[in-house]
Scaffold this motif. Sequence first.
Motif, PDB file in Angstrom:
ATOM      1  N   THR A  45      34.102  41.880  40.544  1.00 38.97           N
ATOM      2  CA  THR A  45      33.811  40.648  39.797  1.00 38.97           C
ATOM      3  C   THR A  45      32.326  40.323  39.877  1.00 38.97           C
ATOM      4  O   THR A  45      31.699  39.939  38.886  1.00 38.97           O
ATOM      5  CB  THR A  45      34.657  39.479  40.349  1.00 38.97           C
ATOM      6  OG1 THR A  45      36.034  39.781  40.125  1.00 38.97           O
ATOM      7  CG2 THR A  45      34.327  38.161  39.667  1.00 38.97           C
ATOM      8  N   GLN A  81      39.259  36.796  35.222  1.00 42.05           N
ATOM      9  CA  GLN A  81      40.368  37.278  36.051  1.00 42.05           C
ATOM     10  C   GLN A  81      41.517  36.258  36.016  1.00 42.05           C
ATOM     11  O   GLN A  81      42.673  36.617  35.975  1.00 42.05           O
ATOM     12  CB  GLN A  81      39.857  37.474  37.483  1.00 42.05           C
ATOM     13  CG  GLN A  81      40.786  38.253  38.387  1.00 42.05           C
ATOM     14  CD  GLN A  81      40.074  38.757  39.651  1.00 42.05           C
ATOM     15  OE1 GLN A  81      38.896  38.523  39.864  1.00 42.05           O
ATOM     16  NE2 GLN A  81      40.804  39.452  40.505  1.00 42.05           N
ATOM     17  N   ASP A 157      37.684  41.187  33.289  1.00 45.66           N
ATOM     18  CA  ASP A 157      37.915  41.226  34.732  1.00 45.66           C
ATOM     19  C   ASP A 157      39.407  41.144  35.034  1.00 45.66           C
ATOM     20  O   ASP A 157      39.984  40.057  35.047  1.00 45.66           O
ATOM     21  CB  ASP A 157      37.171  40.048  35.385  1.00 45.66           C
ATOM     22  CG  ASP A 157      37.143  40.169  36.898  1.00 45.66           C
ATOM     23  OD1 ASP A 157      37.695  41.163  37.438  1.00 45.66           O
ATOM     24  OD2 ASP A 157      36.575  39.273  37.541  1.00 45.66           O
ATOM     25  N   GLU A 158      40.018  42.279  35.275  1.00 47.83           N
ATOM     26  CA  GLU A 158      41.460  42.352  35.570  1.00 47.83           C
ATOM     27  C   GLU A 158      42.273  41.404  34.681  1.00 47.83           C
ATOM     28  O   GLU A 158      43.067  40.604  35.189  1.00 47.83           O
ATOM     29  CB  GLU A 158      41.713  42.010  37.044  1.00 47.83           C
ATOM     30  CG  GLU A 158      40.886  42.863  37.983  1.00 47.83           C
ATOM     31  CD  GLU A 158      41.528  43.046  39.350  1.00 47.83           C
ATOM     32  OE1 GLU A 158      42.751  43.192  39.409  1.00 47.83           O
ATOM     33  OE2 GLU A 158      40.784  43.040  40.343  1.00 47.83           O
TER      34      GLU A 158
END
Length: 247
Positions: A45, A81, A157-158
């Motif tokens: 991140t 995320q 991000d994920e």
Amino acid sequence: MITLENITKSFNHEGQDQVVLQDINLDVNKGEFLCIVGPSGCGKTTLLRMIAGLDFPTSGRILEEDVEISHPSIERGYVFQQYSLFPWLNVLENVTFGLELKEMKEDERLQKAREYLKMVGLSQAETSYPRELSGGMKQRVAIARSLVNDPHVLLMDEPFSALDVQTRHKLQEELVRIWKEEQKTIIFVTHNVDEAIFLADRVVVLSRNPGKVIKSFQVKLERLRDRSSSQFLELKKEITSFLDYEW
Ligand SMILES: Nc1ncnc2c1ncn2[C@@H]1O[C@H](COP(=O)(O)OP(=O)(O)OP(=O)(O)O)[C@@H](O)[C@H]1O
Ligand SMILES: [Mg+2]
């Protein structure tokens, strides 16, 4: 092209500098789908936030087309995320928000937003509020909200990590289709090797403490990729062995 030159990032923790990322050198080509994999806490991140211009390296430089990245830009879309929609705006308003900032005319804004909502399969949900959506739907809105601004680069991000496996697979397939159609550069962070191989042109593996690039894999399999093919499984085994290794 995005270039990371000798990136090191430290955070101060209880009076001591903790090196999170060290000597990261990476070129990301225009139109490339790059996945970065690494264990939790290795700095994924942090790396993505620096490419976005939301944070800065302690040393080294990050360049986009030879210009140092010094601030966030609408040219680099970011999908977080965690779900990050505005809860007080409905789906359509969430997607048009960035266009309002650009001072685009209302009918043009609505047309663009609807085009991207259609692309992510959410035309029916435009008047719903985030609290009324499933996790997968929220992430689709977040993707549409990034794409509508026509960024050159999409930083993710994920984005699918909280989803069940069927939804995750469906969104991965949609993302590959959108990436082909829209010809974006995508930098996608995940700790899921299967996801990385399914999506990427290239998978970069990071180690932890400090985060370093330990290996890079070119994925030459034809899309859409078959997760049960022997080449896919071989590559998965190889990449996983690097992730498991204590560096
Ligand atoms: N603003 C900050 N201040 C201090 N330390 C930080 C800060 N942001 C991140 N860190 C530390 O940097 C390290 C890397 O964090 P980061 O969030 O980049 O990891 P990650 O690879 O994204 O992990 P995950 O897979 O769990 O999301 C962690 O040890 C974290 O505690
Ligand atoms: Mg993270």
